[in-house]
Design a protein around this motif. Structure first.
Motif, PDB file in Angstrom:
ATOM      1  N   ILE A 116       0.837  -1.203   0.000  1.00 55.27           N
ATOM      2  CA  ILE A 116       0.000   0.000   0.000  1.00 55.27           C
ATOM      3  C   ILE A 116       0.871   1.253   0.000  1.00 55.27           C
ATOM      4  O   ILE A 116       0.627   2.208  -0.755  1.00 55.27           O
ATOM      5  N   ASP A 117       1.912   1.268   0.822  1.00 58.69           N
ATOM      6  CA  ASP A 117       2.813   2.411   0.899  1.00 58.69           C
ATOM      7  C   ASP A 117       3.469   2.678  -0.456  1.00 58.69           C
ATOM      8  O   ASP A 117       3.539   3.823  -0.914  1.00 58.69           O
ATOM      9  N   TYR A 139       2.415   1.758  -3.495  1.00 62.56           N
ATOM     10  CA  TYR A 139       1.418   2.237  -4.457  1.00 62.56           C
ATOM     11  C   TYR A 139       1.065   3.693  -4.212  1.00 62.56           C
ATOM     12  O   TYR A 139       0.918   4.472  -5.150  1.00 62.56           O
ATOM     13  N   ASN A 140       0.937   4.084  -2.952  1.00 64.34           N
ATOM     14  CA  ASN A 140       0.651   5.487  -2.633  1.00 64.34           C
ATOM     15  C   ASN A 140       1.796   6.387  -3.077  1.00 64.34           C
ATOM     16  O   ASN A 140       1.563   7.445  -3.670  1.00 64.34           O
ATOM     17  N   LYS A 141       3.043   5.991  -2.818  1.00 64.79           N
ATOM     18  CA  LYS A 141       4.205   6.794  -3.220  1.00 64.79           C
ATOM     19  C   LYS A 141       4.295   6.938  -4.729  1.00 64.79           C
ATOM     20  O   LYS A 141       4.724   7.975  -5.232  1.00 64.79           O
ATOM     21  N   GLY A 179       1.767   6.941  -6.673  1.00 61.26           N
ATOM     22  CA  GLY A 179       0.544   7.583  -7.172  1.00 61.26           C
ATOM     23  C   GLY A 179      -0.358   6.642  -7.941  1.00 61.26           C
ATOM     24  O   GLY A 179      -1.171   7.080  -8.753  1.00 61.26           O
ATOM     25  N   ARG A 180      -0.230   5.365  -7.706  1.00 59.60           N
ATOM     26  CA  ARG A 180      -1.071   4.382  -8.402  1.00 59.60           C
ATOM     27  C   ARG A 180      -2.380   4.187  -7.648  1.00 59.60           C
ATOM     28  O   ARG A 180      -2.435   4.303  -6.425  1.00 59.60           O
ATOM     29  N   GLU A 181      -3.392   3.848  -8.412  1.00 54.11           N
ATOM     30  CA  GLU A 181      -4.699   3.581  -7.816  1.00 54.11           C
ATOM     31  C   GLU A 181      -4.699   2.202  -7.168  1.00 54.11           C
ATOM     32  O   GLU A 181      -4.251   1.220  -7.759  1.00 54.11           O
ATOM     33  N   ILE A 182      -5.201   2.144  -5.947  1.00 56.29           N
ATOM     34  CA  ILE A 182      -5.276   0.880  -5.213  1.00 56.29           C
ATOM     35  C   ILE A 182      -6.600   0.211  -5.557  1.00 56.29           C
ATOM     36  O   ILE A 182      -7.662   0.802  -5.380  1.00 56.29           O
TER      37      ILE A 182
END
Length: 125
Positions: free
Chosen positions: A51-52, A54-56, A58-61
């Motif tokens: 999750i971290d 993907y957030n860094k 900028g991808r959609e989870i």
């Protein structure tokens, strides 16, 4: 992590044994352990890192259930393709039977039917 479906499966001895735990909705989010409980505990860490990252980036989870819905859609698409192939095979068999009958008629009578060969006949170069 509780919203996502988690799968835990044994690993073959050839792969070192133990268990793998993964979240199908989150591609690549997996971990392993000697026991199912250890694999799940390790998956919690892998999930946080996944999750971290993907957030860094900028991808959609993906939402929970995304993988299952995608697989159902693929299954439906596959079924439609199989039905189309079945219909095409049936049509080709019918054409082959018609052409075979046309050839038998021509061989038995020595007379070719008037006009060009029927639409089911193969095109010759």
């Amino acid at each position: 992590m509780n919203e996502y479906r988690i799968l835990i499966a044994p690993l073959p001895d050839a792969d070192g044994g133990g268990y793998v735990a993964y979240i199908p909705d989150l591609q690549g989010c997996m971990s392993d352990g000697e026991t199912p409980e250890e694999a799940l505990a390790n998956l919690r860490d892998a999930y946080a890192e996944w999750i971290d990252t993907y957030n860094k980036l900028g991808r959609e989870i993906p939402e929970p259930g995304t993988y299952g819905r995608a697989m159902k859609a693929k299954h439906h698409e596959f079924d439609e393709r199989i039905e189309k192939l079945d219909a095409d095979v049936k049509d080709l068999r019918e054409r082959a039977e018609q052409f075979s009958a046309w050839l038998r008629f021509s061989e038995l009578t020595g007379v070719e039917p008037d006009g060009p060969s029927p639409s089911f006949a193969p095109k010759l170069c």
